[in-house]
Scaffold this active site. Structure first.
Site, PDB file in Angstrom:
ATOM      1  CG  ASP A 164      -2.101  -0.996   1.003  1.00  0.00           C
ATOM      2  OD1 ASP A 164      -2.326  -1.416  -0.157  1.00  0.00           O
ATOM      3  OD2 ASP A 164      -2.760  -1.344   1.989  1.00  0.00           O
ATOM      4  CD  GLU A 167       2.176  -3.187  -5.459  1.00  0.00           C
ATOM      5  OE1 GLU A 167       2.776  -4.098  -6.036  1.00  0.00           O
ATOM      6  OE2 GLU A 167       1.021  -3.326  -4.997  1.00  0.00           O
ATOM      7  CG  ASP A 168      -2.177   1.293  -4.121  1.00  0.00           C
ATOM      8  OD1 ASP A 168      -2.823   1.544  -5.141  1.00  0.00           O
ATOM      9  OD2 ASP A 168      -2.028   0.140  -3.690  1.00  0.00           O
ATOM     10  CE1 TYR A 250      -9.586  -3.908   6.587  1.00  0.00           C
ATOM     11  CE2 TYR A 250      -8.963  -5.065   4.581  1.00  0.00           C
ATOM     12  CZ  TYR A 250      -9.449  -5.086   5.868  1.00  0.00           C
ATOM     13  OH  TYR A 250      -9.824  -6.278   6.446  1.00  0.00           O
ATOM     14  CG  ASP A 464      23.982   7.322  10.706  1.00  0.00           C
ATOM     15  OD1 ASP A 464      22.948   7.129  11.368  1.00  0.00           O
ATOM     16  OD2 ASP A 464      24.077   8.215   9.830  1.00  0.00           O
TER      17      ASP A 464
END
Length: 554
Positions: A164, A167-168, A250, A464
């Site tokens: 999510d 990709e989106d 969702y 780091d």
């Protein structure tokens, strides 16, 4: 990416289809099964269209009342208003994107992929110096990725494994929030300024994308001295910085909670609509158990051999902690609790100790939660010490660890290799930002993202560092999740562990009389009855049949 036909030279989208009889119908309640559709987004062409041999199937409307919102006339009428008031305004201040609250100091950022990001997070330690000393904790903190793999082997469910963020984009799907609905109280909103969706296009602005507000968080600390009958108590408050987004069916709320004691919590709230599928006669055959084993039956008509089910699935998140705890050079330790064996050193069989393990390299620092050992991890400063001489540290608590259910050979796992461990630690590299890889959509590589970063096996001591914490929701759907799922919460916590020389909240004041008068309404009705003697459930429940059963047993 499932094979050569999904080559990334083409921008492909696989379509899920649904049937709506009316505009106001639940979009996801009636999936169209039996059709396969793939679209080339660059050419605006349908490149694959297949109707399966069994034909197109769609859920019937005989369960319509479980498929949409409740009309106002049927909603509860006995809920009273709850109003949050801060007559003097909030306790936080904002200068540009620099946020200050209760000794916290940080900068806010926003990206199309991750959404809300915290940067340059520090805490003003008033125990260290008169007037305080701002001590660095985190350089950058974000919800770096999430994947939602489904557990049904049939089409189309085995292809449901959306990344999510990668990709989106969590940020580019953020909501424009509204006061009183999404947020309650004295709210400060920030707009999200995103780049153009296409080269040369206009910049995109999402109004009110970020919500900043304070919440009462219950009790901060309390002690009653029974010898003198005196009591000291302080109310806790937390600062909430959040955004919400919708990815398909969702909806997700992403929250950063800043506590007065230096604790930082990352929380995700999940709601929205289940992604469902149709049941057929074979699924409902009593000879095979009468239900589909890969999900929860929401509705079935056994006479017609039709129904609706919600597949098993998981929501797996990855938080990225770019640490700078009292300086850039840090190290990571794994902390396990062990009961001591019986013997002369443990004559009463009650002793236990905590074992420390320094994680020295990236291949070694791929760790899993262990409840039997109450495992947690410490990030320590390489140069600063507390008043006992130990390194200053913060504790990462895995509150909702998750074990991915898919096999390593699953197609999506080449991009979701990061889900195989609860904690990863890597040396900082500005190019290594996302656990699923920079561009997970149609990535054909056999390994990418976090496992590829960690394969370099760089040293981690006094370096780091970046910590990646995997947590999530293991979702076995319930009837109560349909048609709209009540919020489910998952979270992790980053908490001071010897970072301060003493409790940093002893200076929090008692709530003012005005605050107590405005926020409380005392109503004393009667004393609770004593619970001595026998008590039967039948005396508490209105069900007469239960009462008769109890009497018949006496």
């Amino acid at each position: 990416y499932f094979g050569p036909k999904d080559d990334p030279s083409k921008r492909l989208a696989w379509a899920l289809m649904y049937y709506k009889a009316r505009e106001e119908d639940n979009t996801y309640a009636r999936p169209l099964d039996g059709l396969r559709l793939v679209v080339d987004l660059l050419k605006h062409e349908v490149v694959e269209f297949v109707e399966e041999a069994g034909g197109v199937r769609v859920a019937a409307l005989d369960e319509a009342r479980y498929m949409s919102y409740t009309p106002p006339a049927l909603q509860r009428q006995d809920l009273k208003d709850l109003i949050v008031v801060q007559p003097d305004g909030p306790s936080f201040s904002l200068r540009g994107n620099h946020l200050y609250w209760q000794n916290w100091s940080l900068r806010l950022g926003f990206t199309a992929q991750e959404g809300l990001v915290l940067q340059m997070v520090g805490f003003n330690d008033t125990l260290k110096a008169a007037g305080g000393l701002v001590r660095p904790i985190l350089y950058r903190l974000s919800f770096a990725e999430m994947v939602v793999p489904y557990g049904d082997p049939a089409y189309p469910h085995y292809k449901k494994n959306a990344f999510d963020a990668g990709e989106d984009g969590l940020g580019c799907n953020a909501h424009s929030l509204s006061l009183g609905c999404d947020c309650l109280g004295h709210i400060h909103y920030l707009d999200a300024n995103l780049g153009p969706l296409a080269p040369g296009g206009p910049a995109r602005v999402i109004r009110n994308a970020v919500c900043i507000h304070e919440e009462d968080a219950g009790m901060l600390w309390k002690h009653k001295d029974y010898r003198t009958d005196t009591s000291e108590v302080r109310r806790a408050r937390r600062l909430v910085v959040s955004f919400m987004c919708t990815i398909g069916n969702y909806d997700y709320g992403f929250y950063y909670h800043l506590m007065q004691d230096g604790t930082l919590e990352m929380e995700v709230k999940l709601t929205g609509i289940l992604s469902v599928g149709n049941l057929g006669p074979a699924d409902l055959d009593p000879a095979s158990g009468g239900h589909r084993p890969y999900g929860t039956t929401l509705h079935c008509n056994r006479k017609e051999g039709t129904g609706l089910f919600a597949p098993l699935h998981q929501h797996i998140f990855c938080a990225r902690f770019d640490t700078c705890l009292d300086g850039v050079a840090n190290r990571v330790k794994e902390m396990d609790s062990h009961p001591c064996p019986p013997g002369p050193a443990n004559p009463h069989h009650n002793a236990w100790t905590v074992h420390e393990r320094l994680l020295t390299s990236e291949m070694q620092a791929q760790r899993d939660a262990d409840l039997e050992k109450e495992r947690f991890w410490l990030v320590e400063s390489s140069g600063a010490t507390n008043r006992t001489g130990k390194p200053t540290a913060y504790k990462l608590m895995a509150r909702d660890p998750i074990k991915v259910m898919a096999q390593p050979q699953a197609a999506f796992m080449r991009r979701a290799g990061y889900t195989q461990h609860t904690l990863w630690a890597t040396a900082y590299n500005p190019q290594e930002r996302y656990p699923g890889g920079e561009f997970p959509n149609q990535d054909p590589r056999p390994i990418c993202g976090l496992p590829l970063y960690a394969a370099k096996d760089r040293p981690l001591v006094d370096k780091d560092l970046v910590l990646w914490h995997v947590f999530g929701a293991h979702h076995v759907p319930r009837l109560e999740d349909w048609p709209l799922m009540p919020f489910e919460k998952v979270s992790c916590m980053f908490r001071p562990f010897g970072f301060f020389d003493a409790s940093p909240v002893m200076d929090v004041p008692v709530a003012s009389k005005r605050q107590m008068l405005l926020s409380t309404s005392n109503h004393h009705s009667h004393a609770l009855p004593s619970q001595r003697g026998h008590h039967h459930k039948s005396l508490s429940l209105p069900d007469g049949s239960l009462q008769q059963q109890q009497q018949s047993r006496l």
